[in-house]
Design an enzyme around this catalytic site. Structure first.
Site, PDB file in Angstrom:
ATOM      1  N   HIS A 124      31.612  31.582  47.046  1.00  0.00           N
ATOM      2  CA  HIS A 124      32.309  31.550  45.764  1.00  0.00           C
ATOM      3  C   HIS A 124      33.604  30.751  45.917  1.00  0.00           C
ATOM      4  O   HIS A 124      34.308  30.891  46.917  1.00  0.00           O
ATOM      5  CB  HIS A 124      32.617  32.987  45.312  1.00  0.00           C
ATOM      6  CG  HIS A 124      33.070  33.066  43.894  1.00  0.00           C
ATOM      7  ND1 HIS A 124      34.352  32.757  43.503  1.00  0.00           N
ATOM      8  CD2 HIS A 124      32.410  33.386  42.763  1.00  0.00           C
ATOM      9  CE1 HIS A 124      34.461  32.906  42.194  1.00  0.00           C
ATOM     10  NE2 HIS A 124      33.290  33.284  41.723  1.00  0.00           N
ATOM     11  N   GLU A 126      36.487  31.090  44.706  1.00  0.00           N
ATOM     12  CA  GLU A 126      37.693  31.908  44.937  1.00  0.00           C
ATOM     13  C   GLU A 126      37.853  32.224  46.420  1.00  0.00           C
ATOM     14  O   GLU A 126      38.942  32.119  46.992  1.00  0.00           O
ATOM     15  CB  GLU A 126      37.588  33.216  44.129  1.00  0.00           C
ATOM     16  CG  GLU A 126      38.748  34.169  44.375  1.00  0.00           C
ATOM     17  CD  GLU A 126      38.528  35.533  43.744  1.00  0.00           C
ATOM     18  OE1 GLU A 126      38.025  35.604  42.611  1.00  0.00           O
ATOM     19  OE2 GLU A 126      38.865  36.539  44.396  1.00  0.00           O
ATOM     20  N   CYS A 190      40.490  42.837  40.186  1.00  0.00           N
ATOM     21  CA  CYS A 190      41.076  42.705  38.854  1.00  0.00           C
ATOM     22  C   CYS A 190      40.271  43.602  37.915  1.00  0.00           C
ATOM     23  O   CYS A 190      39.054  43.696  38.048  1.00  0.00           O
ATOM     24  CB  CYS A 190      40.974  41.242  38.463  1.00  0.00           C
ATOM     25  SG  CYS A 190      40.670  40.952  36.754  1.00  0.00           S
ATOM     26  N   SER A 218      24.421  35.018  31.849  1.00  0.00           N
ATOM     27  CA  SER A 218      25.740  35.528  32.256  1.00  0.00           C
ATOM     28  C   SER A 218      25.583  36.971  32.744  1.00  0.00           C
ATOM     29  O   SER A 218      25.219  37.865  31.981  1.00  0.00           O
ATOM     30  CB  SER A 218      26.699  35.464  31.061  1.00  0.00           C
ATOM     31  OG  SER A 218      27.718  36.416  31.212  1.00  0.00           O
ATOM     32  N   ASN A 220      27.811  39.164  33.646  1.00  0.00           N
ATOM     33  CA  ASN A 220      28.700  40.177  33.069  1.00  0.00           C
ATOM     34  C   ASN A 220      28.335  40.488  31.617  1.00  0.00           C
ATOM     35  O   ASN A 220      28.505  41.621  31.164  1.00  0.00           O
ATOM     36  CB  ASN A 220      30.175  39.805  33.276  1.00  0.00           C
ATOM     37  CG  ASN A 220      30.696  38.866  32.233  1.00  0.00           C
ATOM     38  OD1 ASN A 220      31.042  39.286  31.140  1.00  0.00           O
ATOM     39  ND2 ASN A 220      30.727  37.593  32.561  1.00  0.00           N
TER      40      ASN A 220
HETATM   41  S1  SF4 Z   1      41.743  37.857  35.122  1.00  0.00           S
HETATM   42 FE1  SF4 Z   1      40.393  38.670  36.723  1.00  0.00          FE
HETATM   43  S2  SF4 Z   1      38.333  37.959  36.215  1.00  0.00           S
HETATM   44 FE2  SF4 Z   1      39.809  36.692  35.078  1.00  0.00          FE
HETATM   45  S3  SF4 Z   1      40.148  34.926  36.363  1.00  0.00           S
HETATM   46 FE3  SF4 Z   1      41.739  36.417  36.840  1.00  0.00          FE
HETATM   47  S4  SF4 Z   1      40.927  37.555  38.551  1.00  0.00           S
HETATM   48 FE4  SF4 Z   1      39.213  36.460  37.654  1.00  0.00          FE
END
Ligand code: SF4
Length: 291
Positions: A124, A126, A190, A218, A220
């Site tokens: 990923h 991130e 998060c 998607s 989610n």
């Molecule tokens: S708010 Fe949460 S889900 Fe959205 S980009 Fe930031 S870390 Fe990712």
């Protein structure tokens, strides 16, 4: 027919911020196109809108030679900023503040002498970005099984991919506690995903049918449908208002609307407007019937 919206739906703060920043960058670009390294958002309609407004995605491995680049909410490794600036590109940073926090935590753990374990998907963007902050000096595990395969460790510092489920993180941390005398767990998850899920569960209890707006693929958005169903409501996934079949609303007194994290506000507004039209048609038909 009443139309109720989930208290929390659609874009998370990080994605909304990155999209707003893209438009700000465009305003300041003096007409130059803006590129993002990879799609800013996984939503076809929003990607097309952005492209129409001069904000398009390029392959992260092939950045342009000039112009303006926006870093996505996932963030990138520090080396990527240097490379982009070395090419003479102007860089706007749309990294989500929560992702920045994870990057700082990884660096902090490393400097304090911890062996860093990241729980998430090593492919990923991130995670690849975070790894860049610590010269790839971390173990990445995606679940308990992978954690059990780690070598014996001494002082472990753990961080999670921001979108990981809290339950999975807790389970992996339990495995690590069995494998190392010291385990420092950093709270880097998060709650944006969980907020939309909790809101659709609340909504499901108050309506006869829930429309979840989101891409077919998607994950989610599909989880929001499951959450609404498990809370007892009839729930359907739609991508656009054109997919609403008025026959599904025939005996519906209250309809709810939720949306996945990649669904833009303007698409939510279009769906709500369509539902209002259907509601008005139903009211007119009922009035004619009773006359
Ligand atoms: S708010 Fe949460 S889900 Fe959205 S980009 Fe930031 S870390 Fe990712």
């Amino acid at each position: 027919m009443e139309i109720l919206l989930a208290d929390s739906l659609g874009f998370c703060m990080g994605v909304k911020r990155a999209v707003d920043l893209a438009y700000l960058a465009r305003e300041r670009s003096g007409g130059l196109p803006i590129v993002t390294l990879g799609p800013l958002i996984h939503n076809t309609q929003e990607t097309e809108r952005l492209a129409g407004d001069g904000i398009s995605a390029v392959d992260p491995a092939q950045p342009p030679d000039s112009g303006m680049v926006l870093i996505r909410a996932h963030g990138v490794a520090p080396q990527a900023y240097e490379e982009l600036r070395a090419r003479g590109l102007k860089v706007f940073d749309g990294t989500c503040p929560y992702v920045h926090y994870s990057q700082r935590k990884a660096l902090e753990l490393k400097r304090e002498g911890y062996e860093v374990v990241i729980v998430g998907d090593r492919n990923h963007p991130e995670i690849r970005g975070i790894l860049g902050y610590i010269d790839d000096g971390a173990f990445v595990v995606k679940n308990e099984e992978e954690a059990r395969l780690l070598p014996v460790l001494e002082r472990v510092g753990v961080i999670a991919q921001t979108t990981l489920s809290p339950e999975k993180y807790a389970a992996v941390c339990d495995v690590l506690r069995d494998r190392a005398p010291e385990v420092k767990v950093c709270e880097t998850i998060c709650d944006a995903t969980e907020e939309n899920q909790a809101a659709v569960r609340d909504l499901a209890g108050a309506v006869d049918l829930v429309f979840v707006i989101g891409g077919r693929h998607s994950a989610n958005s599909n989880k929001l449908v499951d959450a609404a169903r498990s809370a007892g409501a009839r729930a359907m996934l739609i991508e656009t208002p054109e997919e609403i079949d008025p026959a599904d609303l025939e005996r519906v007194g209250r309809v709810g609307v939720s949306a996945g994290a990649s669904t833009p506000d303007w698409m939510i507004a279009r769906v709500v407007a369509e539902l209002h039209e259907i509601a008005q048609r139903k009211d007119r038909a009922n009035a004619e019937y009773t006359e």
